[in-house]
Design a protein around this motif. Structure first.
Motif, PDB file in Angstrom:
ATOM      1  N   MET A 276       0.853  -1.194   0.000  1.00 43.03           N
ATOM      2  CA  MET A 276       0.000   0.000   0.000  1.00 43.03           C
ATOM      3  C   MET A 276       0.879   1.231   0.000  1.00 43.03           C
ATOM      4  O   MET A 276       1.996   1.218   0.537  1.00 43.03           O
ATOM      5  CB  MET A 276      -0.927   0.004   1.213  1.00 43.03           C
ATOM      6  N   GLU A 277       0.401   2.299  -0.627  1.00 42.48           N
ATOM      7  CA  GLU A 277       1.116   3.566  -0.612  1.00 42.48           C
ATOM      8  C   GLU A 277       0.421   4.537   0.330  1.00 42.48           C
ATOM      9  O   GLU A 277      -0.789   4.742   0.246  1.00 42.48           O
ATOM     10  CB  GLU A 277       1.179   4.186  -2.008  1.00 42.48           C
ATOM     11  N   VAL A 278       1.208   5.123   1.224  1.00 42.21           N
ATOM     12  CA  VAL A 278       0.701   6.134   2.148  1.00 42.21           C
ATOM     13  C   VAL A 278       1.350   7.464   1.799  1.00 42.21           C
ATOM     14  O   VAL A 278       2.579   7.565   1.710  1.00 42.21           O
ATOM     15  CB  VAL A 278       1.022   5.763   3.614  1.00 42.21           C
ATOM     16  N   GLY A 279       0.519   8.479   1.587  1.00 40.09           N
ATOM     17  CA  GLY A 279       1.023   9.825   1.373  1.00 40.09           C
ATOM     18  C   GLY A 279       1.093  10.557   2.701  1.00 40.09           C
ATOM     19  O   GLY A 279       0.173  10.454   3.524  1.00 40.09           O
ATOM     20  N   ILE A 331      -0.982   4.556  -8.558  1.00 41.61           N
ATOM     21  CA  ILE A 331      -0.764   3.518  -9.575  1.00 41.61           C
ATOM     22  C   ILE A 331       0.413   3.908 -10.457  1.00 41.61           C
ATOM     23  O   ILE A 331       1.295   3.089 -10.752  1.00 41.61           O
ATOM     24  CB  ILE A 331      -2.036   3.319 -10.433  1.00 41.61           C
ATOM     25  N   ALA A 332       0.434   5.175 -10.861  1.00 41.28           N
ATOM     26  CA  ALA A 332       1.535   5.644 -11.703  1.00 41.28           C
ATOM     27  C   ALA A 332       2.859   5.573 -10.957  1.00 41.28           C
ATOM     28  O   ALA A 332       3.880   5.153 -11.510  1.00 41.28           O
ATOM     29  CB  ALA A 332       1.261   7.073 -12.168  1.00 41.28           C
ATOM     30  N   ARG A 333       2.858   5.976  -9.686  1.00 36.83           N
ATOM     31  CA  ARG A 333       4.102   5.935  -8.911  1.00 36.83           C
ATOM     32  C   ARG A 333       4.587   4.505  -8.703  1.00 36.83           C
ATOM     33  O   ARG A 333       5.797   4.248  -8.691  1.00 36.83           O
ATOM     34  CB  ARG A 333       3.928   6.649  -7.565  1.00 36.83           C
ATOM     35  N   LYS A 334       3.657   3.562  -8.551  1.00 39.59           N
ATOM     36  CA  LYS A 334       4.064   2.166  -8.409  1.00 39.59           C
ATOM     37  C   LYS A 334       4.783   1.698  -9.673  1.00 39.59           C
ATOM     38  O   LYS A 334       5.829   1.036  -9.606  1.00 39.59           O
ATOM     39  CB  LYS A 334       2.857   1.274  -8.135  1.00 39.59           C
ATOM     40  N   ARG A 340      12.090   1.949 -12.010  1.00 43.57           N
ATOM     41  CA  ARG A 340      13.334   2.441 -11.442  1.00 43.57           C
ATOM     42  C   ARG A 340      14.139   1.294 -10.834  1.00 43.57           C
ATOM     43  O   ARG A 340      15.342   1.162 -11.075  1.00 43.57           O
ATOM     44  CB  ARG A 340      13.023   3.487 -10.379  1.00 43.57           C
ATOM     45  N   LYS A 341      13.470   0.438 -10.065  1.00 47.05           N
ATOM     46  CA  LYS A 341      14.154  -0.676  -9.414  1.00 47.05           C
ATOM     47  C   LYS A 341      14.689  -1.649 -10.457  1.00 47.05           C
ATOM     48  O   LYS A 341      15.795  -2.188 -10.330  1.00 47.05           O
ATOM     49  CB  LYS A 341      13.190  -1.383  -8.467  1.00 47.05           C
ATOM     50  N   TYR A 342      13.918  -1.870 -11.514  1.00 50.83           N
ATOM     51  CA  TYR A 342      14.292  -2.829 -12.558  1.00 50.83           C
ATOM     52  C   TYR A 342      15.446  -2.319 -13.400  1.00 50.83           C
ATOM     53  O   TYR A 342      16.448  -3.005 -13.611  1.00 50.83           O
ATOM     54  CB  TYR A 342      13.063  -3.066 -13.433  1.00 50.83           C
ATOM     55  N   ILE A 343      15.331  -1.073 -13.847  1.00 53.93           N
ATOM     56  CA  ILE A 343      16.317  -0.524 -14.778  1.00 53.93           C
ATOM     57  C   ILE A 343      17.607  -0.159 -14.065  1.00 53.93           C
ATOM     58  O   ILE A 343      18.700  -0.362 -14.584  1.00 53.93           O
ATOM     59  CB  ILE A 343      15.731   0.711 -15.497  1.00 53.93           C
TER      60      ILE A 343
END
Length: 581
Positions: A276-279, A331-334, A340-343
């Motif tokens: 989950m993302e928390v702002g 969703i976009a940030r995920k 980022r993690k992959y590349i």
């Protein structure tokens, strides 16, 4: 507690000794985790860890600056392991590079088990600190002088990371606006938890113990308070105790002082299957003055079961308007985080040569492209294979890949050389391996996509073509070269064709160093992947002089056009070009 693993030497802090040499800005902190530092599970609170990290990094920055420094930002952090009570936390911080009044500090956190004598990495991060003004005015920081290969590597990459930080907000905004259409409407899930139930608001009075030696609120303390309210929001959704896995960049927009009331707000923006993302944001005020925005961040949490595996989480029902916007942005940030993690993974061997390109991962592919070339440029174990006509050919075999470096000098100014070599359309004027070059997309001023075709290697065979992301960079200062870097990408609009074999390039390009106003050193790099191996093996074996003839032709081309104004004309100069062979 995560399974303990022996620490893998982090390339950012590899030990390179020169008669006991130690970086003069290096600061080490070791802390034993006590119950007062831990949460209910007996694990070190991430907020406490952030305070220790910020304190260590600040001391390193001040050791270099010779004056007080403030935290400006902390890059994205991914926490690989949790830390239990009784373990020892070791933090190393050192300045990688200083700019005018800011500097990048690298931070490495490891955990040590005193009973088994094992260590493992917890996280690493890059923080930016700004030197505070003195009575004499704005501080002009002294430059770092890299002493080891590792320091040279980090010094070089720091300029590229700084570029990413400066355009971070703009990139995120562009990516989110371009992604909105494809994200679609918010999905309605049965038994979804209303986002309003996860909202947390808390206030903290900034007291002297919360201030640093500069009498402003300690940046690590603010980050710890933000982590606290974010954890509460995540707990309200999951009805469990969550584990913080990653934090998007902290960016301090202004200072806070003793006597401020710090208002901290958090809410779950979106919940996925296992995360989950928390702002969370922090705002400050005194008396009746308006709220001042201090900091914002997005934190990703998981809930682990008894086997330390992520549990399935309840879905979230966003609030109208702003809630739906935050839901879609999450969703976009995920997607951005995964890209980022992959590349940008350190394990380059696990990344395919050609990564799919789209606007959402452009900034990370560009960073990876330039960084890979800089890493090759900082290696010091090249072996001189042969020299002919002032052209030197070096080789380096590493990880089952044959790397090559070709070096020569030309009597042409560095900037003009950069512009001439950047114009990939003119490459065929001196390089027989270039048959066709088509610009697919001029992405921005520093990046472009190309299709390059090469002639057939053998009679009756097919030619080879490449889809390339080409990135070019001007020097950050006089200690940097000009760069023309490229790597292969895939594009749905340009699939392989029957007439050509699709080749791939992991890292290639030019570094261009100004030796004086009229003399430039050109260094060309490539790696012998299947797509380019036929073109270089005969040269390395000494059976062909095509490398030397190509670079001789390159020198003649540059010198014949050293006064050409076309190369400097923006209308005639496609930005962000490179070379595939």
């Amino acid at each position: 507690m995560s399974e303990v693993k022996d620490v893998v030497e982090d390339p950012l802090f590899a030990q390179e000794s020169e008669e006991g040499y130690r970086n003069p800005t290096e600061v080490k902190m070791s802390q034993i985790v006590l119950p007062c530092h831990a949460n209910h599970r007996g694990e070190l609170s991430v907020g406490q860890l952030l305070k220790w990290m910020d304190s260590t990094a600040c001391l390193s920055a001040e050791r270099h600056a010779g004056c007080s420094c403030m935290t400006a930002s902390v890059d994205d952090i991914h926490f690989e392991h949790t830390i239990g009570v009784g373990k020892v936390v070791n933090i190393i911080a050192k300045v990688n590079r200083a700019f005018t009044s800011s500097m990048e500090v690298g931070i490495l956190v490891t955990c040590e088990d005193l009973y088994t004598d094992s260590q493992w990495n917890v996280c690493h991060a890059f923080a930016t600190f700004v030197a505070r003004r003195t009575e004499a005015g704005k501080v002009q920081l002294k430059q770092m002088i890299p002493r080891t290969q590792t320091e040279q590597m980090e010094y070089s990459l720091a300029a590229e990371r700084r570029r990413m930080r400066l355009i971070h907000a703009e990139i995120i905004t562009d990516l989110l606006s371009s992604s909105t259409a494809q994200l679609g409407e918010c999905q309605e899930y049965q038994d979804a938890v209303p986002a309003e139930q996860t909202r947390v608001e808390s206030v903290e009075l900034v007291l002297p113990p919360h201030a640093n030696h500069q009498v402003s609120t300690f940046g690590g303390q603010i980050m710890a308070w933000m982590e606290n309210v974010a954890t509460i929001a995540a707990s309200r959704l999951s009805k469990a105790h969550p584990t913080l896995r990653s934090i998007d960049m902290f960016h301090f927009r202004g200072p806070s002082h003793i006597g401020d009331r710090l208002v901290l707000k958090a809410i779950v923006n979106n919940a996925f299957k296992h995360s989950m993302e928390v702002g969370v944001c922090a705002e400050a005020y005194q008396g009746r003055e308006p709220l001042r925005h201090i900091n914002s961040a997005f934190m990703t949490f998981e809930v682990l079961d008894s086997d330390r595996k992520p549990r399935t989480l309840p879905r979230i029902r966003p609030e109208p308007v702003d809630g739906k916007r935050r839901y879609q942005e999450a969703i976009a940030r995920k997607k951005i985080r995964l890209d980022r993690k992959y590349i940008m993974s350190c394990k380059q061997t696990e990344v395919p040569l050609s990564v799919p390109w789209d606007p959402s991962n452009q900034i990370y592919l560009s960073y990876n492209n330039v960084s890979a070339l800089k890493l090759m440029d900082t290696r010091n174990n090249w072996v001189l294979a042969t020299e002919k006509n002032k052209v030197r050919l070096y080789t380096l075999e590493e990880n089952c890949v044959l790397c090559i470096k070709v070096e020569t000098h030309v009597n042409v100014p560095a900037e003009q050389t950069f512009h001439l070599l950047s114009d990939l359309r003119r490459r065929k004027e001196w390089d027989q391996h270039y048959k066709e070059c088509e610009m697919i997309n001029e992405v921005d001023e520093e990046d472009a996509l190309y299709r390059v075709a090469t002639p057939r290697v053998s009679k009756g065979g097919k030619g080879t073509d490449f889809i390339l992301l080409a990135s070019r960079r001007k020097p950050c200062d006089t200690s940097d070269p000009y760069l023309i870097a490229l790597r292969s990408v895939t594009l749905p609009t340009h699939p392989p064709t029957e007439n050509f074999t699709r080749g791939e390039v992991l890292c290639a390009g030019f570094t261009i160093w100004e030796e004086c106003s009229t003399v430039t050193k050109i260094t060309y790099y490539n790696q012998a992947t299947p797509g380019v191996l036929p073109y270089i093996t005969t040269d390395i074996a000494g059976l062909s002089s095509s490398f030397y003839s190509a670079f001789s032709a390159c020198s003649h081309f540059l010198e014949a056009n050293k006064d050409s104004r076309d190369a400097l004309s923006p209308s005639l100069r496609p930005p962000g070009l490179g070379s595939s062979l």
